[in-house]
Enzyme design. Structure first.
Site: not given
Ligand SMILES: Cc1cc2nc3c(=O)[nH]c(=O)nc-3n(C[C@H](O)[C@H](O)[C@H](O)COP(=O)(O)OP(=O)(O)OC[C@H]3O[C@@H](n4cnc5c(N)ncnc54)[C@H](O)[C@@H]3O)c2cc1C
Length: 300
Positions: A130, A133-134
């Site tokens: 992701c 997300c990261d």
């Protein structure tokens, strides 16, 4: 007893809840992770009709509130099983059992893995599924995105905003994703396309320290000096818990067509979790509406 038990609180499930409630049926939505589903972590959605631009988080919040305000019950519980009972079904979670007259499966999909030796060990230590997300953790570093669809293209675009350099590794020389997304990447100075290449080995023991890729045509190996590897190579269904219902296709997706009915009367499937070609928010929303109205019709 609920009229409609909906498993999955993504776009398909929450849309089904909206349509179910508006048809005067009591619905309950079970969500094992985040309401909103996959789209929660997307920074920007620009292809939902009528909404020019919205963050995935805001979209998810709006959708969840819309369903809840109409009276849908929200249960933050993962469903482990659906059992038959005399007049309907029992939805089982770790907490409780919930009788429902009908069931809509809207479980979405999860990420496909590369299958490299250290992939599992280095997940969270440089390997990610992701980018949104990261990606922030890799500000100023070099990263690689693996894949050739829209998710990979959008991930590369997102990472290019933070990273020093982004390699886009794809096993073919043409992309499955939209030409518009490819064009955007071509304009970015810090994005390099590594085509006809497949990931061979993750370097590093405790953190990713590089990725070796093999050129499919020449067999030549190349080391990409990256700290992050973002895997965007497709999806897998999350329907193991429902295998006993005998409604899965050979790929593990729920066998259901455009009418969202399965071979089991009273059980419907909506969104990415069912057999289909196009997995998008619009198609998930459409399925949610179709499945809920089919459930309402079934109960008459
Ligand atoms: C990074 C990214 C960007 C995207 N961008 C776009 C975009 O710009 N436009 C677009 O149209 N589409 C986009 N998509 C695709 C879109 O998000 C999906 O097509 C859509 O979310 C599918 O909705 P769904 O409700 O079918 O499934 P999901 O969104 O996957 O929701 C399913 C939900 O079910 C829950 N669940 C699963 N099993 C259980 C269980 N046993 N018990 C309880 N809950 C369970 C999951 O936790 C999940 O929340 C994107 C996807 C990703 C990953």
């Amino acid at each position: 007893m609920y009229d409609i038990g909906i498993i999955g609180g993504g776009t398909a499930g929450l849309t089904a809840a909206i349509y179910g409630q508006r048809a005067g049926k009591q619905t309950v939505v079970f969500e094992g992770a985040n309401y909103g589903g996959q789209i929660v972590f997307s920074p920007n959605v620009e292809n939902y009709p009528g909404i020019a631009s919205i963050s995935g988080a805001q979209y998810s919040m709006n959708l969840m509130e819309q369903a809840a305000n109409l009276g849908a019950e929200m249960k933050r519980e993962a469903v482990t099983e659906v059992k038959d009972m005399e007049e309907g079904f029992v939805i089982v979670t770790a907490e409780q059992e919930y009788p429902c007259r009908t069931v809509i499966l809207a479980t979405g999909v999860t990420h496909r893995h590369l299958g490299l030796d250290k992939e599992e060990k280095l997940t969270g230590a440089g390997v990610s599924y992701c980018a949104t997300c990261d990606g922030m953790f890799f500000r100023g570093r070099n990263t690689a995105v693996i894949g050739g669809g829209n998710t990979a293209l959008q991930d590369a675009e997102f990472l290019a905003n933070y990273c020093n350099k982004v390699y886009l590794v794809h096993r073919r020389d043409e992309f499955r994703g939209d030409a518009k997304n490819v064009e955007v990447l071509k304009q970015k100075d810090n994005v390099e396309f590594v085509l006809n290449a497949v990931p061979k080995e993750l370097l590093g023991e405790n953190m990713v320290e590089g990725l070796i890729v093999t050129d499919k045509n020449t067999g030549e190996e190349k080391m990409l000096d990256v700290a992050g590897v973002f895997v965007a190579i497709g999806h897998l269904p999350k329907n193991e818990a429902f295998a006993e219902l005998a409604i899965l296709d050979e790929g593990g997706f729920i066998a259901a067509g455009e009418d969202c009915t399965t071979s089991r009367p009273g059980i419907f499937a909506a969104g990415d979790c069912r057999t289909k070609e196009v997995r998008q928010l619009t198609t998930a929303a459409a399925d949610g509406a179709v499945a809920a109205l089919a459930a309402v019709k079934y109960m008459r």
